[in-house]
Design a protein around this motif. Structure first.
Motif, short mmCIF file in Angstrom:
data_model
loop_
_atom_site.label_atom_id
_atom_site.label_comp_id
_atom_site.label_asym_id
_atom_site.label_seq_id
_atom_site.Cartn_x
_atom_site.Cartn_y
_atom_site.Cartn_z
N CYS A 1 -4.46 -2.73 -7.20
CA CYS A 1 -4.27 -2.20 -5.85
C CYS A 1 -2.81 -1.82 -5.63
N ALA A 2 -1.88 -2.60 -6.20
CA ALA A 2 -0.46 -2.28 -6.08
C ALA A 2 -0.13 -0.99 -6.81
N LEU A 3 -0.78 -0.76 -7.94
CA LEU A 3 -0.54 0.48 -8.67
C LEU A 3 -1.01 1.71 -7.88
N VAL A 4 -2.16 1.57 -7.26
CA VAL A 4 -2.66 2.68 -6.44
C VAL A 4 -1.74 2.92 -5.25
N SER A 5 -1.31 1.85 -4.60
CA SER A 5 -0.41 1.98 -3.46
C SER A 5 0.93 2.58 -3.87
N ALA A 6 1.40 2.23 -5.07
CA ALA A 6 2.67 2.75 -5.53
C ALA A 6 2.62 4.26 -5.74
N VAL A 7 1.47 4.77 -6.13
CA VAL A 7 1.34 6.22 -6.31
C VAL A 7 1.50 6.93 -4.97
N TYR A 8 0.86 6.41 -3.92
CA TYR A 8 1.01 7.02 -2.60
C TYR A 8 2.43 6.88 -2.08
N VAL A 9 3.06 5.74 -2.34
CA VAL A 9 4.44 5.55 -1.89
C VAL A 9 5.39 6.52 -2.58
N LEU A 10 5.17 6.78 -3.84
CA LEU A 10 6.00 7.76 -4.54
C LEU A 10 5.86 9.16 -3.92
N LEU A 11 4.66 9.49 -3.49
CA LEU A 11 4.45 10.76 -2.81
C LEU A 11 5.21 10.81 -1.48
N VAL A 12 5.25 9.67 -0.80
CA VAL A 12 5.91 9.64 0.50
C VAL A 12 7.42 9.71 0.35
N VAL A 13 7.95 8.95 -0.62
CA VAL A 13 9.41 8.86 -0.76
C VAL A 13 9.97 10.12 -1.37
N PHE A 14 9.31 10.63 -2.38
CA PHE A 14 9.85 11.79 -3.11
C PHE A 14 9.04 13.06 -2.80
#
Length: 239
Positions: free
Chosen positions: A226-239
């Motif tokens: 679940c953290a890996l999936v969330s990290a993908v969305y966070v990368l889209l938001v930050v970058f």
């Protein structure tokens, strides 16, 4: 050689008149002179009264279900799941019941959060928005479903339930994207917020998955993908 001509005799029993010999002066000219059409029993067929099947005046609109229920949108369930994600350390409630989560896994809330995330990415000038969110959400749901099916002995998960849980666990990341519309996340403060949102989202999703599987000892194992999936969305938001 003479050709013998034969004419039909009207007195002949086999005589069949044609329309050239019809006397139109003897046909009825008034509406009352026509004979009504009857069926084989000799009765005149009647047209059924269709008003008794449907009469708008007899419709009771108070007994009609609400529009949201017809669309399978239940605001109370959406609110309960939102509160469960916002407070992952809450006490035992309806969202910790496997039957409650599997019986009616609504997708109205997740779709709404995905749309908000895509709109926020678009407003913040990010190139990744609707198409990326749609593709990542579909792939993440399918991969998470396969992984959870392998991690549990019984098939207690289905694709709809997994998609619902992942969609609701996206609330912290949606909040991060709303913050990113007004402020830049490319810094130390943005990195801290991104890390907290990933942890928050993964803990909330893993708790809901544990409630479905019934094995609380597997929560760290559920939290990692679940953290890996969330990290993908966070990368889209930050970058």
């Amino acid at each position: 050689m003479t050709e013998e001509m034969h004419f039909w005799n009207p007195q002949d029993q086999n005589y069949v008149p044609n329309y050239y010999e019809t006397d139109y002066n003897q046909m009825p000219t008034q509406p009352g002179d026509f004979q009504p059409f009857t069926d084989y029993s000799g009765q005149i067929p009647t047209i059924p009264d269709v008003s008794k099947f449907y009469d708008p005046r007899n419709v009771d609109f108070e007994e009609e279900p609400p529009l949201l229920e017809e669309l399978e949108i239940y605001p109370d369930r959406i609110l309960q799941k939102m509160l469960a994600v916002l407070n992952p350390f809450h006490s035992h409630g309806l969202t910790d019941d496997a039957d409650y989560l599997n019986k009616d896994p609504d997708l109205a809330g997740p779709i709404f959060f995905y749309l908000i995330l895509a709109v926020c990415l678009f407003l913040s000038g990010n190139k990744a928005h609707f198409g990326y969110i749609y593709g990542i959400s579909v792939l993440s749901c399918l991969m998470m479903y396969c992984l959870l099916s392998l991690m549990t002995a019984q098939s207690v998960f289905n694709v709809t339930t997994v998609a619902s849980v992942l969609g609701y666990s996206l609330i912290p990341i949606v909040g991060l994207s709303v913050f990113g519309v007004f402020f830049s996340l490319k810094g130390l403060f943005g990195a801290i917020l991104a890390t907290l949102s990933v942890m928050w989202s993964s803990i909330s999703a893993s708790r809901l998955f544990v409630a479905i599987s019934g094995d609380r000892e597997q929560q760290p194992l559920f939290a990692y993908p679940c953290a890996l999936v969330s990290a993908v969305y966070v990368l889209l938001v930050v970058f």
